[in-house]
Design an enzyme around this catalytic site. Structure first.
Site, PDB file in Angstrom:
ATOM      1  N   SER A  32       0.854  -1.127   0.030  1.00  0.00           N
ATOM      2  CA  SER A  32       0.010   0.061  -0.134  1.00  0.00           C
ATOM      3  C   SER A  32       0.991   1.023   0.001  1.00  0.00           C
ATOM      4  CB  SER A  32      -1.020   0.068   1.211  1.00  0.00           C
ATOM      5  OG  SER A  32      -1.534   1.239   1.462  1.00  0.00           O
ATOM      6  N   LYS A  49       1.814  -2.914   6.035  1.00  0.00           N
ATOM      7  CA  LYS A  49       2.387  -2.484   4.749  1.00  0.00           C
ATOM      8  C   LYS A  49       3.818  -2.229   4.759  1.00  0.00           C
ATOM      9  CE  LYS A  49      -1.656  -4.092   2.774  1.00  0.00           C
ATOM     10  NZ  LYS A  49      -1.707  -5.258   1.852  1.00  0.00           N
ATOM     11  N   TYR A  99      -2.184  -0.944  10.346  1.00  0.00           N
ATOM     12  CA  TYR A  99      -2.179  -1.526   8.910  1.00  0.00           C
ATOM     13  C   TYR A  99      -1.040  -0.887   8.233  1.00  0.00           C
ATOM     14  CZ  TYR A  99      -4.039  -1.399   4.073  1.00  0.00           C
ATOM     15  OH  TYR A  99      -4.025  -1.676   2.938  1.00  0.00           O
TER      16      TYR A  99
HETATM   17  P1  NDP Z   1     -11.493  -6.305  -0.412  1.00  0.00           P
HETATM   18  O1  NDP Z   1     -11.810  -6.475   1.175  1.00  0.00           O
HETATM   19  O2  NDP Z   1     -12.475  -5.566  -1.410  1.00  0.00           O
HETATM   20  O3  NDP Z   1     -11.258  -7.766  -0.852  1.00  0.00           O
HETATM   21  C1  NDP Z   1     -10.604  -8.628  -0.318  1.00  0.00           C
HETATM   22  C2  NDP Z   1     -10.461  -9.981  -0.917  1.00  0.00           C
HETATM   23  O4  NDP Z   1      -9.610 -10.836  -0.070  1.00  0.00           O
HETATM   24  C3  NDP Z   1     -11.648 -10.793  -1.038  1.00  0.00           C
HETATM   25  O5  NDP Z   1     -11.465 -11.317  -2.287  1.00  0.00           O
HETATM   26  C4  NDP Z   1     -11.581 -11.488   0.160  1.00  0.00           C
HETATM   27  O6  NDP Z   1     -12.418 -12.774   0.091  1.00  0.00           O
HETATM   28  C5  NDP Z   1     -10.333 -11.767   0.303  1.00  0.00           C
HETATM   29  N1  NDP Z   1      -9.826 -12.113   1.747  1.00  0.00           N
HETATM   30  C6  NDP Z   1     -10.082 -11.136   2.833  1.00  0.00           C
HETATM   31  N2  NDP Z   1      -9.648 -11.677   3.907  1.00  0.00           N
HETATM   32  C7  NDP Z   1      -8.918 -12.578   3.691  1.00  0.00           C
HETATM   33  C8  NDP Z   1      -8.444 -13.687   4.597  1.00  0.00           C
HETATM   34  N3  NDP Z   1      -8.197 -13.598   5.656  1.00  0.00           N
HETATM   35  N4  NDP Z   1      -7.734 -14.840   3.630  1.00  0.00           N
HETATM   36  C9  NDP Z   1      -8.073 -15.130   2.418  1.00  0.00           C
HETATM   37  N5  NDP Z   1      -8.647 -14.267   1.728  1.00  0.00           N
HETATM   38  C10 NDP Z   1      -9.215 -12.891   2.308  1.00  0.00           C
HETATM   39  O7  NDP Z   1     -10.161  -5.541  -0.526  1.00  0.00           O
HETATM   40  P2  NDP Z   1      -9.279  -4.935  -1.677  1.00  0.00           P
HETATM   41  O8  NDP Z   1      -9.625  -5.276  -2.823  1.00  0.00           O
HETATM   42  O9  NDP Z   1      -9.620  -3.375  -1.411  1.00  0.00           O
HETATM   43  O10 NDP Z   1      -7.620  -5.025  -1.133  1.00  0.00           O
HETATM   44  C11 NDP Z   1      -6.947  -6.028  -1.451  1.00  0.00           C
HETATM   45  C12 NDP Z   1      -5.420  -5.742  -1.082  1.00  0.00           C
HETATM   46  O11 NDP Z   1      -5.127  -4.234  -1.472  1.00  0.00           O
HETATM   47  C13 NDP Z   1      -5.388  -5.708   0.372  1.00  0.00           C
HETATM   48  O12 NDP Z   1      -3.932  -6.333   0.644  1.00  0.00           O
HETATM   49  C14 NDP Z   1      -5.334  -4.471   0.507  1.00  0.00           C
HETATM   50  O13 NDP Z   1      -4.494  -3.965   1.895  1.00  0.00           O
HETATM   51  C15 NDP Z   1      -4.783  -3.690  -0.452  1.00  0.00           C
HETATM   52  N6  NDP Z   1      -4.754  -2.223  -0.631  1.00  0.00           N
HETATM   53  C16 NDP Z   1      -6.149  -1.906  -0.917  1.00  0.00           C
HETATM   54  C17 NDP Z   1      -6.232  -0.492  -1.183  1.00  0.00           C
HETATM   55  C18 NDP Z   1      -7.998   0.114  -1.356  1.00  0.00           C
HETATM   56  O14 NDP Z   1      -7.725   1.233  -1.430  1.00  0.00           O
HETATM   57  N7  NDP Z   1      -8.722  -0.826  -1.720  1.00  0.00           N
HETATM   58  C19 NDP Z   1      -5.303   0.547  -0.931  1.00  0.00           C
HETATM   59  C20 NDP Z   1      -3.999  -0.049  -0.836  1.00  0.00           C
HETATM   60  C21 NDP Z   1      -3.804  -1.477  -0.620  1.00  0.00           C
HETATM   61  P3  NDP Z   1     -13.767 -13.072   1.082  1.00  0.00           P
HETATM   62  O15 NDP Z   1     -14.664 -12.210   0.724  1.00  0.00           O
HETATM   63  O16 NDP Z   1     -14.067 -14.545   0.859  1.00  0.00           O
HETATM   64  O17 NDP Z   1     -13.057 -12.833   2.454  1.00  0.00           O
END
Ligand code: NDP
Length: 246
Positions: free
Chosen positions: A141, A159, A155
């Site tokens: 991030s 990162k 968080y």
């Molecule tokens: P979302 O919450 O929208 O999606 C998360 C995804 O990860 C889902 O597919 C979820 O599946 C899965 N997931 C969540 N917890 C777990 C777990 N414990 N084990 C396995 N799978 C899991 O998140 P984002 O798409 O926004 O974020 C994705 C990545 O990007 C993260 O690492 C986040 O920190 C990073 N990020 C996001 C930003 C943003 O602004 N959105 C900015 C910077 C970084 P399920 O529904 O089955 O739990």
């Protein structure tokens, strides 16, 4: 031939948000794709179906990133189903926004277990199978490098750990022809960080482009890093944040 034809990719947390966009993009580039998810089997299955409908090959594996056995099993299942693993995208991650003093020990553990420990476990398991040309890609991030707002203290620490894990590991596996890079998104419109949420206004104001990004804009960078043209990039933190950290 597409640029990722004959490559096998595993995207953790690939059922929604940024991970789903990455899975679909890598499949569109020719890769065979495995995704993991924690809870939402329907969302995972709809990503698989959409890849298949476009002519690609994919599977979904339930594996909570906080469960080391499940993560290792997901890597093994990817290898046994598709014959290897060429690209690992460590995308699964979570944030629990609140002030540091209000954050519980359980919440701190959860963020570290998913965002750091889970990433290390998946990477160790994948490295057992990865050959020359392999790609380890973290989804870190922009807050792993700079911090603009309160409420994301542990968080951002996770990162920051992902950033240094990337840099350190690149020094160990470079001799095997494997690259390790950290894609650092800024505010991206997903369930985790909705562009219409309470936290959105200051995040948007911190960008130079005055908007949230889309999951596809992150997937485009991941696609480049996963592909053959990124062969001399390793140990790098590649930010896709609309200028947040400018
Ligand atoms: P979302 O919450 O929208 O999606 C998360 C995804 O990860 C889902 O597919 C979820 O599946 C899965 N997931 C969540 N917890 C777990 C777990 N414990 N084990 C396995 N799978 C899991 O998140 P984002 O798409 O926004 O974020 C994705 C990545 O990007 C993260 O690492 C986040 O920190 C990073 N990020 C996001 C930003 C943003 O602004 N959105 C900015 C910077 C970084 P399920 O529904 O089955 O739990």
């Amino acid at each position: 031939m597409s640029k990722l034809t004959k490559k096998v990719a595993l995207v953790t947390g690939g059922s929604r948000g940024i991970g789903a966009a990455i899975a679909k993009r890598l499949a569109a580039d020719g890769a065979t794709v495995a995704i993991t998810y924690a809870k939402d089997a329907n969302a995972a299955s709809s990503v698989v179906k959409s890849i298949e409908a476009a002519g690609g090959k994919a599977i979904a594996i339930q594996a909570d990133a906080a469960n080391a056995q499940a993560v290792k099993a997901a890597v093994d299942k990817t290898v046994s189903t598709f014959g290897g693993i060429d690209v690992l995208v460590n995308n699964a991650g979570t944030a629990i926004p609140k002030t540091f003093e209000e954050t519980t020990l359980e919440e701190i553990d959860r963020m570290f277990n998913i965002n750091v420990r889970g990433v290390m476990v998946a990477t160790q398991a994948a490295l057992k199978h990865m050959k020359t040309g392999g790609r380890i890609i973290m989804i870190g991030s922009c807050v792993g490098e700079r911090m603009m707002t309160p409420g994301l203290v542990p968080y951002s620490a996770t990162k920051g750990a992902v950033k240094m894990f990337t840099q350190g590991l690149s020094r160990e596996v470079g001799s095997r022809g494997i690259t390790v890079n950290n894609v650092q998104p800024g505010p991206i419109d997903t369930d985790l960080n909705p562009a219409a949420g309470d936290w959105a206004t200051p995040q948007k104001a911190n960008t130079a482009l005055d908007r949230f990004g889309t999951p596809d804009e992150v997937a485009a960078l991941v696609s480049f890093v996963a592909g053959p043209e990124s062969s001399y990039i390793t140990g790098a933190n590649l930010t896709v944040d609309g200028g947040t950290n400018a």
